[in-house]
Every structure is written in C-alpha cells, then in structure tokens.
Design a protein around this motif. Structure first.
Motif, PDB file in Angstrom:
ATOM      1  N   SER A   1       4.581  38.008 -49.480  1.00 17.13           N
ATOM      2  CA  SER A   1       3.151  37.749 -49.278  1.00 17.13           C
ATOM      3  C   SER A   1       2.925  36.953 -47.998  1.00 17.13           C
ATOM      4  N   TRP A   2       3.786  35.976 -47.766  1.00 17.25           N
ATOM      5  CA  TRP A   2       3.686  35.161 -46.551  1.00 17.25           C
ATOM      6  C   TRP A   2       3.907  36.032 -45.322  1.00 17.25           C
ATOM      7  N   THR A   3       4.909  36.900 -45.386  1.00 17.98           N
ATOM      8  CA  THR A   3       5.194  37.786 -44.256  1.00 17.98           C
ATOM      9  C   THR A   3       4.017  38.700 -43.964  1.00 17.98           C
ATOM     10  N   ALA A   4       3.454  39.300 -45.021  1.00 12.89           N
ATOM     11  CA  ALA A   4       2.309  40.193 -44.831  1.00 12.89           C
ATOM     12  C   ALA A   4       1.120  39.446 -44.238  1.00 12.89           C
ATOM     13  N   ALA A   5       0.915  38.197 -44.666  1.00 10.12           N
ATOM     14  CA  ALA A   5      -0.203  37.412 -44.149  1.00 10.12           C
ATOM     15  C   ALA A   5      -0.025  37.106 -42.667  1.00 10.12           C
ATOM     16  N   VAL A   6       1.186  36.748 -42.266  1.00 15.95           N
ATOM     17  CA  VAL A   6       1.436  36.466 -40.849  1.00 15.95           C
ATOM     18  C   VAL A   6       1.267  37.737 -40.015  1.00 15.95           C
ATOM     19  N   PHE A   7       1.774  38.859 -40.508  1.00 16.01           N
ATOM     20  CA  PHE A   7       1.581  40.121 -39.786  1.00 16.01           C
ATOM     21  C   PHE A   7       0.086  40.424 -39.633  1.00 16.01           C
ATOM     22  N   ALA A   8      -0.692  40.156 -40.676  1.00 10.07           N
ATOM     23  CA  ALA A   8      -2.135  40.412 -40.616  1.00 10.07           C
ATOM     24  C   ALA A   8      -2.815  39.546 -39.565  1.00 10.07           C
ATOM     25  N   VAL A   9      -2.371  38.302 -39.438  1.00  9.38           N
ATOM     26  CA  VAL A   9      -2.947  37.400 -38.435  1.00  9.38           C
ATOM     27  C   VAL A   9      -2.675  37.924 -37.023  1.00  9.38           C
ATOM     28  N   TYR A  10      -1.451  38.375 -36.775  1.00  6.29           N
ATOM     29  CA  TYR A  10      -1.123  38.940 -35.468  1.00  6.29           C
ATOM     30  C   TYR A  10      -1.892  40.239 -35.224  1.00  6.29           C
ATOM     31  N   PHE A  11      -1.975  41.075 -36.232  1.00  5.83           N
ATOM     32  CA  PHE A  11      -2.703  42.343 -36.129  1.00  5.83           C
ATOM     33  C   PHE A  11      -4.172  42.091 -35.787  1.00  5.83           C
ATOM     34  N   ALA A  12      -4.780  41.099 -36.454  1.00  5.93           N
ATOM     35  CA  ALA A  12      -6.186  40.780 -36.200  1.00  5.93           C
ATOM     36  C   ALA A  12      -6.390  40.295 -34.769  1.00  5.93           C
ATOM     37  N   SER A  13      -5.436  39.537 -34.247  1.00  5.31           N
ATOM     38  CA  SER A  13      -5.539  39.069 -32.868  1.00  5.31           C
ATOM     39  C   SER A  13      -5.542  40.241 -31.889  1.00  5.31           C
ATOM     40  N   GLY A  14      -4.715  41.248 -32.147  1.00  6.48           N
ATOM     41  CA  GLY A  14      -4.719  42.439 -31.304  1.00  6.48           C
ATOM     42  C   GLY A  14      -6.031  43.197 -31.375  1.00  6.48           C
ATOM     43  N   LEU A  15      -6.596  43.307 -32.580  1.00  8.26           N
ATOM     44  CA  LEU A  15      -7.896  43.966 -32.729  1.00  8.26           C
ATOM     45  C   LEU A  15      -8.970  43.240 -31.922  1.00  8.26           C
ATOM     46  N   ALA A  16      -8.985  41.917 -32.014  1.00  9.13           N
ATOM     47  CA  ALA A  16     -10.002  41.134 -31.315  1.00  9.13           C
ATOM     48  C   ALA A  16      -9.883  41.303 -29.801  1.00  9.13           C
ATOM     49  N   THR A  17      -8.656  41.300 -29.304  1.00  2.07           N
ATOM     50  CA  THR A  17      -8.448  41.418 -27.862  1.00  2.07           C
ATOM     51  C   THR A  17      -8.923  42.760 -27.329  1.00  2.07           C
ATOM     52  N   SER A  18      -8.564  43.832 -28.026  1.00  2.00           N
ATOM     53  CA  SER A  18      -8.923  45.163 -27.533  1.00  2.00           C
ATOM     54  C   SER A  18     -10.393  45.483 -27.747  1.00  2.00           C
ATOM     55  N   ALA A  19     -11.074  44.758 -28.645  1.00  7.94           N
ATOM     56  CA  ALA A  19     -12.472  45.068 -28.951  1.00  7.94           C
ATOM     57  C   ALA A  19     -13.343  45.028 -27.708  1.00  7.94           C
ATOM     58  N   TRP A  20     -13.165  43.995 -26.879  1.00  3.59           N
ATOM     59  CA  TRP A  20     -14.026  43.896 -25.694  1.00  3.59           C
ATOM     60  C   TRP A  20     -13.375  44.472 -24.440  1.00  3.59           C
ATOM     61  N   LEU A  21     -12.041  44.478 -24.366  1.00  5.65           N
ATOM     62  CA  LEU A  21     -11.389  45.031 -23.184  1.00  5.65           C
ATOM     63  C   LEU A  21     -11.680  46.523 -23.028  1.00  5.65           C
ATOM     64  N   THR A  22     -11.791  47.248 -24.143  1.00  2.55           N
ATOM     65  CA  THR A  22     -12.069  48.678 -24.062  1.00  2.55           C
ATOM     66  C   THR A  22     -13.494  48.968 -23.598  1.00  2.55           C
ATOM     67  N   ARG A  23     -14.379  47.962 -23.672  1.00  4.39           N
ATOM     68  CA  ARG A  23     -15.774  48.185 -23.290  1.00  4.39           C
ATOM     69  C   ARG A  23     -16.123  47.566 -21.939  1.00  4.39           C
ATOM     70  N   ILE A  24     -15.127  47.231 -21.144  1.00  4.07           N
ATOM     71  CA  ILE A  24     -15.393  46.617 -19.845  1.00  4.07           C
ATOM     72  C   ILE A  24     -16.304  47.494 -18.966  1.00  4.07           C
ATOM     73  N   PRO A  25     -16.115  48.820 -18.899  1.00  4.08           N
ATOM     74  CA  PRO A  25     -17.056  49.615 -18.103  1.00  4.08           C
ATOM     75  C   PRO A  25     -18.508  49.466 -18.561  1.00  4.08           C
ATOM     76  N   SER A  26     -18.742  49.457 -19.873  1.00  9.84           N
ATOM     77  CA  SER A  26     -20.104  49.279 -20.388  1.00  9.84           C
ATOM     78  C   SER A  26     -20.641  47.893 -20.070  1.00  9.84           C
ATOM     79  N   ILE A  27     -19.785  46.896 -20.182  1.00  4.05           N
ATOM     80  CA  ILE A  27     -20.203  45.530 -19.869  1.00  4.05           C
ATOM     81  C   ILE A  27     -20.616  45.435 -18.398  1.00  4.05           C
ATOM     82  N   ALA A  28     -19.795  46.008 -17.512  1.00  2.00           N
ATOM     83  CA  ALA A  28     -20.111  45.970 -16.082  1.00  2.00           C
ATOM     84  C   ALA A  28     -21.412  46.714 -15.786  1.00  2.00           C
TER      85      ALA A  28
END
Length: 454
Positions: A11-38
C-alpha cells in the motif's frame, strides 16, 4: 515478513507511485498547452521565455528552502500543502489564460505552480527514500518512471484537449482536480514519518538526515537527546551511529572544497548541458512544432508526448544498461543520440521525420541529469557537498535557458533557436570522461575497474 506487513508495504509503495504519477500529470497539464497560452496572451518567443522563467525562478527558490520545510513539516504534510498549491496554481493559470487573458494572473498561477512543484518533488524523494529503506532495496528509478508515465498520459490528454478545442482553463483545472485527488487519497498510506520515528528510537540515522543529498542545498540540523543541535556529520561517536560519516580530520560537507574540485565542477557543467537539452524540449517543442513546422496544436502536444515517452523508456532501462555496459559507454551513446535527434528536429524539412527525431532526442537526453547526480555522489564522504555544487550548476540551465532560447527564437524562429542547444550537448559529450566512477578509478584496470574504460 508477515502478511500484514507485506500488505502495508504494498500500500505504501502504491501510494508513493501515485504521488510521483500525479506530479507528472501536473507538469504536462500546462506544458502541452503552451501554444494556446502564447496565443491567448499574445506572447512572442521572447515574452514567452520570460513567462516560463517565472516558474523556474519560483521552483529554484522553493527547492532552496525545501530542506527546512520538509524537516519541520514532514514529508506527508509537505505533500498535502504543496500539492494543493500546485492544483490552485493550475486553476489560477487557466483562469488567467482563458477568462481574463491576463498576463499578471497567469504569472501568479505559474509562481504558485513553481513554488509548489519543487518542494512537492523533494518531499516525494524523502518519502521514496524512506520506502526504499522499508523495502530493503532500491526502487527509485521506478518511482521516477511513474513520474514520466504521468507526463506521457498527461501529454496524451493535452493532445486530445487541443485537438477538440477544449479551453485551457477547463483542461488544466480538470487535471488539477485529478492531481489533488490522487495525492490526498494516497496520504493515509504514507509511512515515512512513522518509520523515521522508529529509526530515532533505535538510534539509527533517519531519512531526514540525508536532506542535503536529496535537495542539494541546505544542511540539516537535528537535536540529540541532550538537546544539543548537531548536523549529521557531528557527534562524539563518529564510527557507529552515523552511516557514511567522516573520519577524524575529514570535512564531508565542505562546500568550498567541493567548488574547488575540478571533477565536481566539470560534472556540474556536464549536467548543465544535458539539463538544457531536456528543458529546451519540455518548454519549446510544442511551440516549435506549431510555429516552426506549421503543425496543429494537437500535434504540438503529441510531439511533447513523444519526447517524454522516450525519456520514460530511457530512464526505465537506464539502470540495466549502465550495469551491463558501463556508465561512460552508455553516456556517450546517449549524448550522440540526443545530438542527432536535436539536429534532425532543428533542420529537417519533414514534419514526420521531425516527430520521429523527438524520440531519439528524448532517449538521448533521458540519462544525463540522473547519471550526473550519481557521479557527483560517487564519493560517499563528500556526496552532500558535491551534489549541492552539481545541482546548483545544473539549475543554471533552467534559469538561463528559457529567456535565452526565447530571445533567439524571436530573432531566428523557435525551431532554429533549438539548434543552439547542440553546442551544449557537444560540450557535455566532451566532459563524459570526468564521470568515470571513482571506485573503478581507484581499483585500476586489474580490479573490477574495467568500467572506466567503457
């Protein structure tokens, strides 16, 4: 191991993996929309570079203070607070872009994101290190692999959102809700604080004493039973109670000596070149595809996804490759691949070939930063100081890269500006011999140390 303890660790391992996974989701959320932002804010490459720099400066300030924050709040509470900051930052960014079309509001959103994400990542590394100790084996590459998987999935969502015309605010806000839910649902299963308390009772070195290595910035101060404040290298008994402590007369945390060490500084310059190679793709690939190749925004997001998928592949296989073929050989191949992929992307007249080259570029860039950190920590006695120096030099790429490439992009176009990064890849390639493992160098060719020649 009892069945209950096994379930707890899973359970601890799955939770840590989820935290890292969520960080990747957050990072790509706005980087993929840079053309729209500009487009929404009417920003050219130079102004966009300045906007991207605000996030980087916030992240640098945050990581500089992260050691103290995690030490006082603990990893779990730090993750709760700073993941919330990231989610709020994404929502503010989206509102600034779509509803208000306001540069100042967008800047506030990026500042919140930068402040939150950097300390979130440090806290995740602290929790991950505690998990490794609990498991009794290393799984850190897998943790960072889940971050990369998050970026790949997030890039896919961003590509679909761009193709279907979903406004930036609804896209990034939806991702913010998912990220918030993932982290907060994982918090009850994180056990780093309890494990650290147990280690203190057993008079063993806790994970927070390694924060100088994890953050590369601040020394950690703890208190002994007599109330005296000490750093991990202090104490009357230097032989048994400290893991990896210095012997008499040694100065493991001497920052001045680390900055004067040629190998450490040159490893830092190697990391700077490879960090710029990676960061340039993260910040500019989507815009280079839309402006340089004339592709649709959805293809720009897809191109970013191709790059991070290649990064994921490289990092998940990197440990095996280095164990099999040696650090030097693998880094030479990686730098060559990054240089070739970057050159093709910058100069190819074909969009299809350009997209294919992104995978080659990503594979090549994937190992530079993590292997550079490993090389900096080759000497365990000096690891904290050396990693601090290498991290500081490497962060120069994130601080100087966005505005420099933005100014160049304003003058010659974003895609042509990326060719400038090739100079830094060549520099990193030339510095690879300085990353030979120190242990292998000491053993010489007669020992295990055939590794350096590879």
């Amino acid at each position: 191991m009892t069945a209950a303890r096994g379930r707890s660790l899973r359970s601890w391992t799955a939770a840590v993996f989820a935290v890292y996974f969520a960080s990747g989701l957050a990072t790509s959320a706005w980087l993929t929309r840079i053309p729209s932002i500009a487009d929404s804010l009417g920003l050219g490459p130079a102004a966009l570079g300045a906007l991207l720099l605000t996030q980087t400066v916030a992240a640098f300030a945050s990581v500089s203070a992260s050691g103290v924050i995690v030490l006082h709040l603990g990893a779990k509470r730090t993750l709760a607070l700073f993941s919330t900051m990231v989610a709020v930052g994404l929502m503010v960014l989206g509102a600034g872009v779509t509803f208000l079309q306001s540069l100042p509001v967008t800047v506030v959103g990026l500042l919140l994101f930068g402040l939150g994400s950097a300390t979130w990542n440090v806290a995740a590394n602290v929790e991950g290190t505690a998990l490794e100790r609990g498991l009794g084996r290393s799984i850190m590459p897998m943790m960072h692999g889940f971050f990369s998987i998050g970026t790949v999935l997030g890039a896919g969502v961003g590509s679909v959102a761009a193709a279907t015309g979903v406004p930036v605010v609804w896209h990034v806000s939806g991702m913010a809700v998912v990220v918030f839910a993932l982290v907060w649902s994982s918090l009850p299963y994180l056990q780093g604080a309890q494990r650290e308390a147990l280690l203190r009772r057993q008079d063993l070195q806790p994970i927070t004493s390694q924060l100088t290595i994890i953050t590369g910035t601040l020394p950690v101060v703890s208190r002994d039973d007599d109330g005296v404040a000490r750093t991990p290298g202090d104490g009357p008994d230097s032989s048994g109670s400290r893991s990896g402590a210095a012997k008499d007369g040694e100065t493991p945390l001497s920052m001045r000596a680390a900055w004067r060490d040629p190998r450490t500084v040159l490893v830092g310059i190697f990391v700077l070149g490879m960090a710029l190679t990676e960061g340039a793709a993260n910040d500019w690939v989507a815009l280079a595809l839309t402006d340089g190749y004339g592709a649709a925004e959805s293809l720009g997001a897809m191109g970013y996804g191709i790059f991070v998928a290649a990064m994921t592949t490289g990092r998940m296989s990197g440990t095996w490759l280095i164990d099999r073929f040696g650090r030097i050989f693998v880094l030479r191949i990686a730098c060559s691949m990054a240089l070739a992929g970057l050159a093709v992307f910058a100069f190819s007249p074909s969009l299809t070939v350009g997209l294919i080259s992104l995978f080659l570029w990503g594979l090549g860039a994937s190992l530079g930063f993590p292997v550079g950190m490993s090389a900096a920590a080759d000497d365990p006695v000096k690891a904290a100081a050396n990693v601090s120096v290498v991290s500081t030099i490497g962060y120069g790429a994130f601080l100087g890269g966005p505005p420099l490439l933005g100014l160049l992009g304003e003058a010659v176009g974003v895609r042509n500006a990326l060719a400038f990064v090739m100079l830094f890849v060549v520099l990193s390639f030339l510095l690879i011999p300085w990353l030979r493992p120190l242990e292998a160098e000491r053993e010489g060719p007669s020992g295990r140390g055939g590794t350096p020649s590879r």
